[in-house]
Design a protein around this motif. Structure first.
Motif, PDB file in Angstrom:
ATOM      1  N   SER A 164     -14.934 -12.386  -6.454  1.00  0.00           N
ATOM      2  CA  SER A 164     -14.932 -12.878  -7.837  1.00  0.00           C
ATOM      3  C   SER A 164     -14.464 -14.328  -7.901  1.00  0.00           C
ATOM      4  O   SER A 164     -14.985 -15.129  -8.689  1.00  0.00           O
ATOM      5  N   ARG A 201     -17.144  -5.975 -13.513  1.00  0.00           N
ATOM      6  CA  ARG A 201     -17.707  -5.382 -12.298  1.00  0.00           C
ATOM      7  C   ARG A 201     -16.692  -4.526 -11.550  1.00  0.00           C
ATOM      8  O   ARG A 201     -17.076  -3.679 -10.747  1.00  0.00           O
ATOM      9  N   TYR A 202     -15.401  -4.757 -11.804  1.00  0.00           N
ATOM     10  CA  TYR A 202     -14.356  -4.110 -11.020  1.00  0.00           C
ATOM     11  C   TYR A 202     -13.400  -3.340 -11.937  1.00  0.00           C
ATOM     12  O   TYR A 202     -13.286  -3.648 -13.128  1.00  0.00           O
ATOM     13  N   ASN A 235     -10.069  -3.249 -11.748  1.00  0.00           N
ATOM     14  CA  ASN A 235      -8.696  -3.759 -11.701  1.00  0.00           C
ATOM     15  C   ASN A 235      -8.116  -3.984 -13.102  1.00  0.00           C
ATOM     16  O   ASN A 235      -8.823  -4.436 -14.007  1.00  0.00           O
ATOM     17  N   PRO A 254      -8.106  -0.367  -7.326  1.00  0.00           N
ATOM     18  CA  PRO A 254      -8.434  -1.788  -7.453  1.00  0.00           C
ATOM     19  C   PRO A 254      -9.125  -2.318  -6.203  1.00  0.00           C
ATOM     20  O   PRO A 254      -8.875  -1.852  -5.089  1.00  0.00           O
ATOM     21  N   VAL A 255     -10.009  -3.299  -6.389  1.00  0.00           N
ATOM     22  CA  VAL A 255     -10.815  -3.803  -5.288  1.00  0.00           C
ATOM     23  C   VAL A 255     -10.430  -5.238  -4.947  1.00  0.00           C
ATOM     24  O   VAL A 255      -9.681  -5.905  -5.667  1.00  0.00           O
ATOM     25  N   GLU A 256     -10.954  -5.704  -3.847  1.00  0.00           N
ATOM     26  CA  GLU A 256     -10.718  -7.068  -3.369  1.00  0.00           C
ATOM     27  C   GLU A 256     -11.299  -8.074  -4.358  1.00  0.00           C
ATOM     28  O   GLU A 256     -12.425  -7.921  -4.842  1.00  0.00           O
ATOM     29  N   LEU A 257     -10.535  -9.138  -4.657  1.00  0.00           N
ATOM     30  CA  LEU A 257     -10.926 -10.080  -5.707  1.00  0.00           C
ATOM     31  C   LEU A 257     -11.475 -11.406  -5.183  1.00  0.00           C
ATOM     32  O   LEU A 257     -11.915 -12.235  -5.976  1.00  0.00           O
ATOM     33  N   ASN A 292      -4.435  -7.582  -8.413  1.00  0.00           N
ATOM     34  CA  ASN A 292      -4.867  -6.978  -7.146  1.00  0.00           C
ATOM     35  C   ASN A 292      -4.185  -5.614  -6.969  1.00  0.00           C
ATOM     36  O   ASN A 292      -3.403  -5.179  -7.820  1.00  0.00           O
ATOM     37  N   GLU A 293      -4.498  -4.946  -5.869  1.00  0.00           N
ATOM     38  CA  GLU A 293      -3.998  -3.577  -5.675  1.00  0.00           C
ATOM     39  C   GLU A 293      -2.477  -3.523  -5.620  1.00  0.00           C
ATOM     40  O   GLU A 293      -1.856  -2.613  -6.187  1.00  0.00           O
TER      41      GLU A 293
END
Length: 258
Positions: free
Chosen positions: A102, A162-163, A165, A96-99, A244-245
């Motif tokens: 977004s 795009r992510y 998560n 998972p990436v930083e949100l 999130n992660e």
């Protein structure tokens, strides 16, 4: 530069010269042996002992330990005992990436809709929450999405695609009980709205079903008091939660639908 032999050196002296790394590896092998001897599984202990003997006599400590730790036979044709499982290598999902990007993107793109109160975008401890108000997206007591909301949902779908998560689609109602031919209770209604959102994202916008899950909360997670009309309006919503992660790590492992 090669080391010169001194008088009295053992003929195989150079074979036993080891670096610090070799010494640490040998030390590790020693503790592996100690572990093996403490196990009640004698067949596995035999394999461990064989790997260690092979390493010491043939000078192949690294490969031998590698085979051992991966439960791979150390000799061609050697068969593992039936009670030793060889675990398959599992494909790891993207991390998972930083949100925050977004959050800023949606606040900017949907600025008018947010200001008018049709939806809300915020960051919580578990991730990015996009809260869709019932009055805008669903008819009262129904689970059919209003066609006029599709442009807003397309913007949201484009961003969350795009992510990698995980996504949770959570339906919420107010505290006024509902019982119709279609919905037996607020639980049914809240879950049905989450499902309607999942089907739209998957079928129309191509969001991976394997990333999404449904939750129906009925009236158990209000964001305002159910004692007023305004509070009840705020509580009737569907929350799109992009985890999130930290939150994703607490979720059950899901297989990708692709």
């Amino acid at each position: 530069m090669a080391r010169k032999k001194k008088p009295g050196d053992h003929p195989n002296h150079e074979r036993w010269l080891v670096s610090y790394a070799d010494f640490m590896t040998l030390l590790f092998a020693f503790f592996v042996m100690m572990y093996a001897n403490s196990q009640t599984n004698k067949e596995k202990a035999t394999l461990i002992s064989h790997a260690f003997r092979e390493a010491m006599t043939e000078g192949t400590l690294g490969p031998a330990l590698s085979r051992l730790l991966n439960n791979i036979p150390s000799k061609p044709g050697q068969v593992l005992p039936s009670n030793i499982a060889v675990l398959p290598v599992q494909n790891k999902k993207p991390r998972p990436v930083e949100l925050l990007p977004s959050l800023h993107q949606l606040n900017d793109t949907l600025k008018k809709e947010i200001q008018s109160g049709r939806l809300e975008v915020r960051m919580e401890g578990r991730g990015l929450v996009i809260s869709l108000k019932e009055a805008t997206f669903f008819p009262s007591g129904g689970d059919i999405l209003e066609p006029t909301t599709l442009p807003m949902l397309a913007v949201i779908a484009t961003e969350i695609k795009r992510y990698p998560n995980p996504i949770r689609l959570e339906g919420h109602t107010d505290s006024i009980p509902i019982k119709t031919s279609r919905f037996r209770s607020n639980w049914d209604l809240s879950a049905a709205r989450g499902i309607a959102m999942l089907e739209l994202f998957a079928e129309r916008f191509g969001v991976d079903r394997g990333r999404m899950a449904i939750s129906g909360f009925a009236d158990t997670a209000p964001v305002a008091s159910n004692e007023t009309d305004e509070g009840r309006r705020r509580n009737r919503r569907v929350d799109i939660v992009v985890l999130n992660e930290l939150a994703a790590a607490q979720e059950p492992v899901q297989a990708s639908s692709k």
